[in-house]
Design an enzyme around this catalytic site. Structure first.
Site, short mmCIF file in Angstrom:
data_model
loop_
_atom_site.label_atom_id
_atom_site.label_comp_id
_atom_site.label_asym_id
_atom_site.label_seq_id
_atom_site.Cartn_x
_atom_site.Cartn_y
_atom_site.Cartn_z
N LEU A 246 0.84 -1.20 0.00
CA LEU A 246 0.00 0.00 0.00
C LEU A 246 0.87 1.25 0.00
CD1 LEU A 246 -2.76 1.38 0.19
CD2 LEU A 246 -2.59 1.19 2.67
N TYR A 247 1.98 1.20 0.73
CA TYR A 247 2.91 2.34 0.73
C TYR A 247 3.33 2.67 -0.70
CZ TYR A 247 7.33 4.86 1.15
OH TYR A 247 8.36 5.78 1.00
#
Length: 436
Positions: A246-247
């Site tokens: 997700l980062y």
């Protein structure tokens, strides 16, 4: 902090970057289909993010008063404005006036000090969140204060605060380093990544687009955007539509959002893809940092290996080299072309890799730490979990070399030696303070 005294050091020969680009063997039809799919996916993704932003930020209007409470702190008033103006004052007409977001962070501190020491005006902003030990951020803040940099305590999602800062100071540049960092933490607190890396970025760009004059923007993307890409070394021309975390997805979204604001509003924007930055005053959540801590305490350390028992490697890049790249990006950034939120011509849009071009196995990193600490590590080798980490990173820096004059000069052992010296000194002082 002697390593920061020379912000642009002598450039050595460019390190080699092995690996050749292999052209896609698919047919032109399949290539067009893939391109259409990529554009469609990211268009919908960015549209969703922008909708989320405007639903959760109903107003980005300038503040209606000169003073406002922000949590337990406050900003505004004559004395506060004097501190802001004094910190942002440059020593010469040719200097820059830079707003550094995330100024009390690892990279933010080093960049802010380097800018101030060469005579630029620098103002910092930081939320001092608790992602890792905030006392380390406060120690960095003291370092910045000694260098003459005032750090405003506030959130980049606070549009009123940002508008106020631009009212007080006519920033020529913004160095945007504020972000929710870390790959693995995204599995615990995904909302923090959307709030900081996407909503925070959009909020900052909204304020910058309305400024008159508009500042030039340099911001921290990440090598994580290359995700599952297997071509070595990673080039800015490579595909970045397969994020492994997700980062990484939020950083990729940031690059698409930057393109949007550049295209519509004429903001000059440069993205920097950092590759595993390390060094003094670093982040405690990074492997080299907590390996050092655990080795000294005699605790076992976990070293991950790839699913095929292969080596996990990183393109470790020393902080001084990253700082040189950041300053070069600021110095070569062209002016934004908009005014009052309206574009008046095409604006500069760039993305650069900032790495060391020399991937090092994590096992070798541990061996160097053992040598420097004179302590044998208790190693535990485990399969790499599915938490967003990738097997390797490797930067092709030819574009940054050509456009920015970027040439990293610090090998891993030299950089770790400086980090270990700082670590032992810093935590011995902290231990003495706690004993008092």
């Amino acid at each position: 902090m002697s390593q920061l005294k020379t912000t642009i050091s002598r450039l050595d020969d460019l390190p080699s970057t092995p690996g050749k680009f292999k052209p896609d063997k698919h047919t032109p039809y399949v290539q067009r289909l893939r391109l259409h799919s990529k554009i469609t996916f990211w268009s919908f993704f960015v549209a969703f993010i922008l909708l989320f932003f405007f639903l959760t930020h109903p107003s980005v209007a300038p503040p209606s008063s000169s003073r406002r409470a922000l949590g337990s702190d406050s900003w505004g008033g004559r004395e506060w404005e004097r501190r802001v103006s004094r910190s942002a004052r440059k020593r010469s007409d040719s200097g820059l006036t830079v707003l550094v977001t995330g100024a009390a962070g690892f990279v933010g501190t080093h960049v802010s000090v380097a800018l101030k020491r060469r005579g630029d005006g620098v103002l910092g902003i930081d939320s001092f969140n608790h992602y890792y030990d905030p006392s380390l951020k406060r120690a960095r803040q003291k370092l910045l204060e000694r260098a003459g940099v005032f750090v405003v305590e506030g959130d980049i999602n606070d549009a009123s605060l940002l508008h106020k800062l631009f009212d007080v100071v006519a920033f020529t540049h913004v160095m945007h380093l504020a972000a929710q960092a870390g790959v693995r933490y995204a599995m615990q607190n995904p909302g923090s990544y959307v709030n900081s890396n996407i909503a925070g970025l959009v909020n900052l760009l909204e304020v910058c687009k309305s400024a008159n004059p508009q500042p030039s923007i340099v911001w921290a993307s990440s090598s994580s955007v290359y995700g599952l890409n297997s071509k070595v070394p990673f080039s800015e021309k490579d595909r970045t539509d397969q994020p492994a975390s997700l980062y990484a997805a939020t950083k990729k979204a940031g690059e698409e959002i930057a393109h949007t604001y550049n295209h519509i509003y004429g903001l000059s924007i440069t993205g920097l893809r950092f590759f595993t930055v390390y060094g003094p005053w670093g982040r405690p959540d990074m492997a080299y940092f907590f390996f050092t801590k655990d080795i000294l305490k005699g605790k076992p350390i976990t070293i991950f290996e790839a699913s095929d028992h292969g080596t996990v490697a990183r393109d470790f890049t020393y902080i001084d080299d990253i700082v040189k790249g950041c300053l070069a990006a600021l110095d070569t950034a062209k002016k934004s072309t908009g005014s009052g939120g309206k574009k008046k011509g095409p604006a500069q849009l760039r993305v650069f890799n900032l790495g060391n071009t020399a991937p090092i196995p994590v096992t070798e990193l541990v061996s160097i730490l053992e040598k420097l600490l004179k302590v044998k590590a208790k190693r535990q080798v485990l399969p790499m979990p599915r938490n967003g980490d990738v097997k390797f990173t490797h930067a092709n820096i030819s574009l940054a070399h050509r456009e920015l004059g970027y040439r990293p000069t610090t090998d891993l052992e030299t950089g770790l030696k400086k980090f270990v010296r700082w670590y032992l000194n810093y935590y011995s002082l902290e231990k003495k303070k706690s004993a008092w």
